[in-house]
Design a protein around this motif. Structure first.
Motif, PDB file in Angstrom:
ATOM      1  N   ARG A 192       0.829  -1.210   0.000  1.00 43.32           N
ATOM      2  CA  ARG A 192       0.000   0.000   0.000  1.00 43.32           C
ATOM      3  C   ARG A 192       0.862   1.259   0.000  1.00 43.32           C
ATOM      4  NH1 ARG A 192      -5.159  -1.477   3.844  1.00 43.32           N
ATOM      5  NH2 ARG A 192      -5.941  -3.110   2.475  1.00 43.32           N
ATOM      6  N   GLU A 193       2.003   1.187   0.665  1.00 44.85           N
ATOM      7  CA  GLU A 193       2.893   2.339   0.662  1.00 44.85           C
ATOM      8  C   GLU A 193       3.410   2.607  -0.744  1.00 44.85           C
ATOM      9  OE1 GLU A 193       6.624   4.073   3.233  1.00 44.85           O
ATOM     10  OE2 GLU A 193       6.548   1.927   2.848  1.00 44.85           O
ATOM     11  N   VAL A 194       3.751   1.568  -1.472  1.00 45.21           N
ATOM     12  CA  VAL A 194       4.207   1.719  -2.856  1.00 45.21           C
ATOM     13  C   VAL A 194       3.080   2.281  -3.712  1.00 45.21           C
ATOM     14  CG1 VAL A 194       4.913   0.434  -4.909  1.00 45.21           C
ATOM     15  CG2 VAL A 194       6.010  -0.034  -2.725  1.00 45.21           C
ATOM     16  N   LYS A 195       1.873   1.758  -3.542  1.00 48.49           N
ATOM     17  CA  LYS A 195       0.719   2.255  -4.297  1.00 48.49           C
ATOM     18  C   LYS A 195       0.464   3.718  -3.964  1.00 48.49           C
ATOM     19  CE  LYS A 195      -4.141   1.321  -5.145  1.00 48.49           C
ATOM     20  NZ  LYS A 195      -5.314   0.550  -4.720  1.00 48.49           N
ATOM     21  N   PHE A 196       0.541   4.076  -2.674  1.00 44.41           N
ATOM     22  CA  PHE A 196       0.355   5.464  -2.260  1.00 44.41           C
ATOM     23  C   PHE A 196       1.431   6.354  -2.878  1.00 44.41           C
ATOM     24  CE2 PHE A 196       1.477   8.868   0.748  1.00 44.41           C
ATOM     25  CZ  PHE A 196       0.284   9.587   0.718  1.00 44.41           C
ATOM     26  N   GLY A 197       2.676   5.906  -2.881  1.00 42.69           N
ATOM     27  CA  GLY A 197       3.778   6.672  -3.482  1.00 42.69           C
ATOM     28  C   GLY A 197       3.591   6.851  -4.976  1.00 42.69           C
ATOM     29  N   GLN A 198       3.128   5.826  -5.652  1.00 40.00           N
ATOM     30  CA  GLN A 198       2.882   5.923  -7.087  1.00 40.00           C
ATOM     31  C   GLN A 198       1.753   6.899  -7.381  1.00 40.00           C
ATOM     32  OE1 GLN A 198       2.239   1.808  -8.074  1.00 40.00           O
ATOM     33  NE2 GLN A 198       4.407   1.447  -8.560  1.00 40.00           N
ATOM     34  N   GLU A 199       0.687   6.870  -6.585  1.00 43.61           N
ATOM     35  CA  GLU A 199      -0.425   7.810  -6.782  1.00 43.61           C
ATOM     36  C   GLU A 199       0.029   9.240  -6.531  1.00 43.61           C
ATOM     37  OE1 GLU A 199      -3.532   6.481  -4.202  1.00 43.61           O
ATOM     38  OE2 GLU A 199      -4.062   4.773  -5.496  1.00 43.61           O
TER      39      GLU A 199
END
Length: 167
Positions: A26-33
């Motif tokens: 989720r942290e990676v997804k949040f960073g990508q967003e």
């Protein structure tokens, strides 16, 4: 007892791995967003600045094809003057008059309190008009000039209108 302790530790390790995996995914997804939002915002800003720059340069010799064609006299047997080379020559010629002891004569102003007026900034609008900013360190103004390029590529200027701002 030893087996149940190992089972509990194994289950605890699996749960920690699952929670760690979920957290980092989720942290990676949040960073990508966040990266995508920031990139979109920056692209919009660049497009806005590019649009403003294009609008600001609407009145310039670099963007005026009709004014550029004025210097293409090859159809009538005359010389072709490249506007890319003409712009710095005209600007330099106009700024050379700043070394005059009584000030630049193309500001349209005489000395005030012993301070001469010199041209600071020049913008060539088209094949005939120049707008310039001038000052004497205390007073500021703008001038609208006509310029002419003769067949022998000599350049002459003529003050059309001069404006001196109040102090």
């Amino acid at each position: 007892m030893k087996k149940s302790l190992m089972l509990y530790l194994f289950i605890l390790a699996i749960l920690m791995n699952v929670f760690t995996y979920m957290f980092y995914s989720r942290e990676v997804k949040f960073g990508q967003e966040r990266y995508a939002k920031t990139t979109k915002k920056l692209r919009d800003s660049i497009n806005l600045v590019t649009t403003k720059l294009t609008e600001a340069n609407y009145f310039s010799l670099e963007n005026n094809e009709n004014a550029q064609n004025y210097f293409d006299n090859s159809a009538s047997g005359g010389k072709v003057i490249l506007y890319e080379k003409l712009i710095p020559v005209v600007t330099e010629k106009l700024l050379d008059y700043n070394s005059n002891p009584s000030g630049n004569p193309y500001t349209g102003q005489d000395k005030i309190e012993g301070k001469k007026f010199i041209i600071n900034k020049v913008k060539i609008l088209n094949h005939r008009w120049i707008v310039a900013d001038y000052s004497n360190g205390e007073y500021w103004g703008e001038v609208l000039l006509k310029y002419f390029v003769a067949d022998d590529e000599s350049i002459s200027f003529e003050v059309n209108q001069s404006l001196l701002y109040q102090k």
